[in-house]
Each structure stands twice: as structure tokens, then as C-alpha cells.
Design an enzyme around this catalytic site. Sequence first.
Site, short mmCIF file in Angstrom:
data_model
loop_
_atom_site.label_atom_id
_atom_site.label_comp_id
_atom_site.label_asym_id
_atom_site.label_seq_id
_atom_site.Cartn_x
_atom_site.Cartn_y
_atom_site.Cartn_z
N LYS A 195 0.86 -1.19 0.00
CA LYS A 195 0.00 0.00 0.00
C LYS A 195 0.89 1.23 0.00
O LYS A 195 1.70 1.43 0.90
CB LYS A 195 -0.91 -0.01 1.22
CG LYS A 195 -1.76 1.23 1.37
CD LYS A 195 -2.75 1.12 2.52
CE LYS A 195 -3.50 2.42 2.71
NZ LYS A 195 -4.45 2.36 3.83
N LYS A 248 -2.19 -1.55 -3.81
CA LYS A 248 -3.05 -0.38 -3.74
C LYS A 248 -2.22 0.89 -3.82
O LYS A 248 -1.23 0.98 -3.11
CB LYS A 248 -3.82 -0.41 -2.40
CG LYS A 248 -4.65 0.79 -2.13
CD LYS A 248 -5.22 0.73 -0.75
CE LYS A 248 -5.92 2.04 -0.49
NZ LYS A 248 -6.38 2.15 0.87
C1 PBG Z 1 -6.97 3.50 5.46
C2 PBG Z 1 -7.48 3.42 4.08
C3 PBG Z 1 -7.39 4.42 3.09
C4 PBG Z 1 -8.00 3.90 1.94
C5 PBG Z 1 -8.47 2.63 2.27
N1 PBG Z 1 -8.13 2.36 3.59
C6 PBG Z 1 -6.88 5.78 3.15
C7 PBG Z 1 -5.53 6.09 3.55
O1 PBG Z 1 -4.66 5.22 3.70
O2 PBG Z 1 -5.31 7.27 3.75
C8 PBG Z 1 -8.10 4.61 0.62
C9 PBG Z 1 -9.08 4.06 -0.34
C10 PBG Z 1 -9.37 4.95 -1.48
O3 PBG Z 1 -8.73 6.01 -1.71
O4 PBG Z 1 -10.31 4.62 -2.20
N2 PBG Z 1 -7.88 3.05 6.39
#
Ligand code: PBG
Length: 329
Positions: A195, A248
Amino acid sequence: MQFPEYRPRRMRKNENFRRMIRETTLSVDDFMYPLFVVSGKGIKKPIASMPGNYQMSIDQLVKEVKTAKEAGIPAVLLFGIPDRKDEVASGAFARDGLMQRAVREIKSKVPDILVVTDVCLCEYTSHGHCGMIEKGEVDNDSTLEVLAETAVSHGRAGADMVAPSAMMDGQIGVIREGLDEAGFEAIPIMAYAAKYASCFYGPFRDAAESAPQFGDRKSYQMDPANSDEAIREIALDVAEGADIIMVKPALAYLDVIRRAREEFDLPIAAYNVSGEFAMIKAAAQLGWLDGQRAMMEVLTSIKRAGTDIIITYFALEAAKVLNGSKSTA
Ligand code: PBG
């Protein structure tokens, strides 16, 4: 094979030829649909930067999950947006927390669709970080037990799968251990393994009201410039017991998805994140792109890169297209 003996255009002559040799076929089976739950009743509040997506109270959420199920989507991914946040994310693991109630309600009202829960703390902390703050920094090891407790509370509520997204080192291992000890050895973990610290989460942070109140997430989410590191992150999660590994965002990281596909034999999920969704919607609203074709092309590219599961805000819209016609072009 050389021209003029090989003429690739022969096989593109009409849609029947194209259908016959098409290498990648999107299916409703590929989709997981992310949804945002808030407290209250009768609430379905549009998210400005994510057209067609809403913050929903549990009663409305149940309706949306039914619609997803009727469209053939196999799974939803839930995010809770609590009224009250605190330093230690108590709302994340509360027995009667928003997420826990939402899961119970969906499981009792909509049988036969998978309910997957995001396991993270940023929506529940007053500072908006994904972990516990100690001496001004996000502390890894004290966050782990809170994540495990949160995952177990989702298991107790009836979640079919948990999806830890906090990017703390060791989180998959402790969550696996926590689930097993609580008797949930049958609940799989979809690990947000690679991520990245991405600007493409912008619209989500509006939707989930989870933007960090100081600093950024670069000390726990990955540097967009790295791909070898993604392989190390994924290997770690696999060793700790991940059942599905996730990359991601998806679009700016198709090469990482492809590498993961080649190096690991677990199912791969890719998260087509909020900003990737928003930029297509915005261009379509301006009349600069054909929104439907852009959606199908992008989703196909994510599958072609090697994905088994596409987590996408387009899920319902794309399912309608797929259910209505055979062609994805
Ligand atoms: C964190 C989380 C995020 C997303 C999913 N889980 C945001 C982040 O890490 O700031 C982002 C998903 C998206 O942008 O569609 N809980």
C-alpha cells in the site's frame, strides 16, 4: 511471424473474431464494492468527489448491499465513519461500534454476500493516523494489539473476511493469532500488502473523514518509487498468514500487480482507489472522456495486469454494463 504472412488485423475484422481471441474477460465475480457507513437513520449523503457514492446509515447501507447482491457482486468492503473519535481509536473495537452493528445488520438482512471489513484506525483516531501516537510518532508495536482487537471484534460481529490496511509491520501475524485464539481460524485475511503513500486517496479521506491532522502517512505507507520493496512487503504478509494479497492503488501500480502475479501464487486483489475513480468521473462530467468506456478499459487493464479481485467504486455501474451486454468494448 512477419508481414505480409502475419496480418494481425485479420483477427480484428469484426466483433466475433475479437470476442474469440480476447485474452481478458471482466466479470461481476471480480468485483468487491467499498461502502461507507455512518450513524443515524435514513442517511444517504452524496460524497462530492465520488459521484454515485454515499455515506450511508445502516438502514440505507443494507439496501445498497441488497442492490449489489442482486447485481451479482460477491463482496462488499465496509468502512466505518464514527461520530466520536479519540486518541486511542476506541470506536474501532467497541462491541457495539458502528462497524460491528453494520456487519451484524447486513449479515442478518442480506444473506449470501461476503462482508469484508477494513481493519484500520485512521477513521477512529482524533489525530487521523492509522496507529497509536507516542512521542509525536506513529508507534508500531502498541498499534498491533489494537488492530488485532479490532479484527476480532469484526469476527464476533460476523464478518466473512478482514482487510487490515494500517501498514504496521507485523500486523498480519498478530491479527492471525488474535483471530485464531478467539476461535475464528476460518476467517481469512485480505492483506493490504503493498500500500503506497498515494495522493489518489484524497477523495476517500473526505468520504471517511480520515485525513491525518498532522504530518502524513509516509512513515508507514510505501514510497511510490519502489517495487522491489513491494515484493518484500508481500512476502512478509504471506509468511504471516495472508490469504489474499493486495496492491493499492491499482492504476499507477499495474507493474507491481504484474510482478506480484509472477512471484506469488496467492489470489491478488487490487484497489482501484477513490482518486482513480474521481479522475474518470471528473473527465466524463466535463465531456472530455466517454466515462463508461474509460471505466471498462481501466477495469480490464487491472485484470489484465494479473488481478483476481478488483476493489472498485465502479462495481455497481460496471456490473450493470456487464449484466446488460456481452461486449466490454
Ligand atoms: C486506510 C485506508 C485508506 C483507503 C483505504 N483504507 C486511506 C488512507 O490510507 O489514507 C483509501 C481508499 C481509497 O482512496 O479509495 N484506512
